[in-house]
Enzyme design. Structure first.
Site, PDB file in Angstrom:
ATOM      1  N   MET A  31       0.843  -1.200   0.000  1.00  0.00           N
ATOM      2  CA  MET A  31       0.000   0.000   0.000  1.00  0.00           C
ATOM      3  C   MET A  31       0.877   1.249   0.000  1.00  0.00           C
ATOM      4  SD  MET A  31      -3.480  -0.855   1.985  1.00  0.00           S
ATOM      5  CE  MET A  31      -2.916  -0.551   3.626  1.00  0.00           C
ATOM      6  N   LEU A  34       6.713   3.065   1.540  1.00  0.00           N
ATOM      7  CA  LEU A  34       7.579   1.903   1.708  1.00  0.00           C
ATOM      8  C   LEU A  34       8.732   2.182   2.665  1.00  0.00           C
ATOM      9  CD1 LEU A  34       7.631   0.806  -2.033  1.00  0.00           C
ATOM     10  CD2 LEU A  34       6.013   0.186  -0.232  1.00  0.00           C
ATOM     11  N   HIS A  38       9.577  -3.380   3.402  1.00  0.00           N
ATOM     12  CA  HIS A  38       9.141  -3.614   2.018  1.00  0.00           C
ATOM     13  C   HIS A  38      10.361  -3.851   1.117  1.00  0.00           C
ATOM     14  CE1 HIS A  38       5.719  -0.997   3.508  1.00  0.00           C
ATOM     15  NE2 HIS A  38       5.061  -2.033   3.008  1.00  0.00           N
ATOM     16  N   LYS A 152       5.064  -9.973   9.321  1.00  0.00           N
ATOM     17  CA  LYS A 152       4.516  -9.087  10.348  1.00  0.00           C
ATOM     18  C   LYS A 152       2.983  -9.137  10.336  1.00  0.00           C
ATOM     19  CE  LYS A 152       3.949  -4.480  11.934  1.00  0.00           C
ATOM     20  NZ  LYS A 152       2.656  -4.218  11.306  1.00  0.00           N
ATOM     21  N   SER A 188       6.613  -0.382  10.396  1.00  0.00           N
ATOM     22  CA  SER A 188       5.254  -0.264   9.871  1.00  0.00           C
ATOM     23  C   SER A 188       5.046   1.176   9.419  1.00  0.00           C
ATOM     24  CB  SER A 188       4.243  -0.591  10.974  1.00  0.00           C
ATOM     25  OG  SER A 188       2.964  -0.087  10.640  1.00  0.00           O
ATOM     26  N   SER A 189       4.275   1.341   8.360  1.00  0.00           N
ATOM     27  CA  SER A 189       3.956   2.700   7.903  1.00  0.00           C
ATOM     28  C   SER A 189       3.222   3.465   8.990  1.00  0.00           C
ATOM     29  CB  SER A 189       3.094   2.639   6.649  1.00  0.00           C
ATOM     30  OG  SER A 189       3.777   1.913   5.660  1.00  0.00           O
ATOM     31  N   ARG A 190       2.518   2.749   9.859  1.00  0.00           N
ATOM     32  CA  ARG A 190       1.713   3.438  10.887  1.00  0.00           C
ATOM     33  C   ARG A 190       2.572   3.927  12.052  1.00  0.00           C
ATOM     34  NH1 ARG A 190      -2.519  -0.552   9.086  1.00  0.00           N
ATOM     35  NH2 ARG A 190      -4.158   0.781   8.208  1.00  0.00           N
TER      36      ARG A 190
HETATM   37  O1  PAF Z   1      -0.136  -5.692   3.490  1.00  0.00           O
HETATM   38  C1  PAF Z   1      -0.559  -4.776   2.768  1.00  0.00           C
HETATM   39  O2  PAF Z   1       0.098  -3.775   2.519  1.00  0.00           O
HETATM   40  C2  PAF Z   1      -1.944  -4.899   2.142  1.00  0.00           C
HETATM   41  O3  PAF Z   1      -2.824  -5.516   3.022  1.00  0.00           O
HETATM   42  C3  PAF Z   1      -1.941  -5.602   0.781  1.00  0.00           C
HETATM   43  C4  PAF Z   1      -1.490  -7.047   0.887  1.00  0.00           C
HETATM   44  C5  PAF Z   1      -1.034  -4.861  -0.180  1.00  0.00           C
HETATM   45  C6  PAF Z   1      -3.351  -5.605   0.187  1.00  0.00           C
HETATM   46  O4  PAF Z   1      -3.831  -4.320   0.021  1.00  0.00           O
END
Ligand code: PAF
Length: 287
Positions: A31, A34, A38, A152, A188-190
């Site tokens: 999503m 990154l 990622h 994760k 995590s992005s969050r």
């Molecule tokens: O893990 C994520 O970033 C999302 O849930 C995914 C797998 C890209 C689906 O939108």
């Protein structure tokens, strides 16, 4: 600069060239926003395929009405640069029309029974329907030989495995290890939503998972371990959704069978919801 495509026809044309040359294609669905977690999936993808495609799509169907879809960080330029550096060949950056051509309301939803209703599924109703539905679309669009997902999001990984087996996608699912900050917080992005004090406290999640692992190794009763973790997290300021020990398939552990257990925590600090997990048979220095 990384080659970026937004449309389905352009994506397919690109992939067709690789397929004609017999190249094995990996997909890393994301999503965006990154981080090194990622990037490590992209590097792992490189070792599993000849060509690597990453998708960046903030999927509206996996967010609940009160969740952070609108404020979810969107950083397309930085994402493209990071992907190129990590060795990604193609960025698929679709709009909503490409992913949901009939509109979000009319979109076919895929539901993975059981898994979609427990833990993350219970805390975020409909979340895994959205995940399964968008991942199935990405699989159909890219038709990868292999797809990579981070450990994760452990329950998500199980949902995807179920999806692949049940709908007979000919795709190998390769999990990537959780990448952590120096103090152990899972990337995590969050995490960037956290204020300075919350960020300091956030490390209690992995600390509690490690304690749960130690207590399980001593043979302490699971219900007691879970209850203590919940109390410690609440005392540290978390609103806890769950702090549990499960089997690898997320079923409840059976007495006397401690093999393959995993601890899972989801808890909120202020407006930020964090999740993490720890496989109890992972080597101690791995996390
Ligand atoms: O893990 C994520 O970033 C999302 O849930 C995914 C797998 C890209 C689906 O939108």
């Amino acid at each position: 600069m990384i080659r970026t495509v937004a449309g389905v026809a352009e994506l397919r044309a690109h992939l067709a060239g690789w397929r004609e040359r017999g190249q094995r294609i990996a997909l890393v669905p994301t999503m965006g926003n990154l981080h090194p977690g990622h990037h490590s999936l992209i590097e792992l993808a490189r070792r599993n395929a000849d060509r690597v495609v990453a998708s960046v799509f903030v999927n509206p169907t996996q967010f609940g009405p009160d969740e952070d879809f609108a404020r979810y960080p969107r950083t397309p330029e930085a994402d493209a640069e990071g992907l190129a550096r990590a060795g990604c060949d193609l960025l698929f950056l679709p709009g909503v029309e490409a992913m949901y051509p009939l509109g979000v309301e009319a979109a076919v939803r895929i539901r993975v029974p059981g898994l979609a209703d427990v833990l993350e599924g219970a805390a975020r109703p409909g979340h895994f329907d959205g995940v399964a539905s968008v991942v199935a679309r990405l699989f159909n669009l890219v038709r990868p030989d292999v797809a990579l997902f981070g450990r994760k999001d452990y329950q998500q990984l199980q949902v995807i495995r179920h999806l692949v087996r049940d709908l007979a996608f000919a795709i190998d699912i390769v999990p990537g290890p959780t990448v952590r900050e120096p103090d152990g917080l899972a990337m995590s992005s969050r995490n960037q939503y956290l204020g300075a004090e919350e960020r300091r406290v956030a490390v209690e999640i992995i600390r509690n998972l490690r304690t749960m692992r130690e207590q399980a190794a001593l043979g302490l009763p699971i219900a007691g371990i879970e209850q203590e973790a919940l109390e410690r997290l609440a005392a540290a300021g978390f609103a806890v959704d769950y702090a549990v020990i499960r089997r690898a398939d997320l079923g409840r552990p059976e007495a006397g069978n401690e093999a393959g257990l995993i601890g899972l925590i989801a808890a909120r600090l202020g407006r930020t919801r964090l999740i993490d997990n720890l496989a109890f048979d992972e080597p101690l220095d791995a996390c």
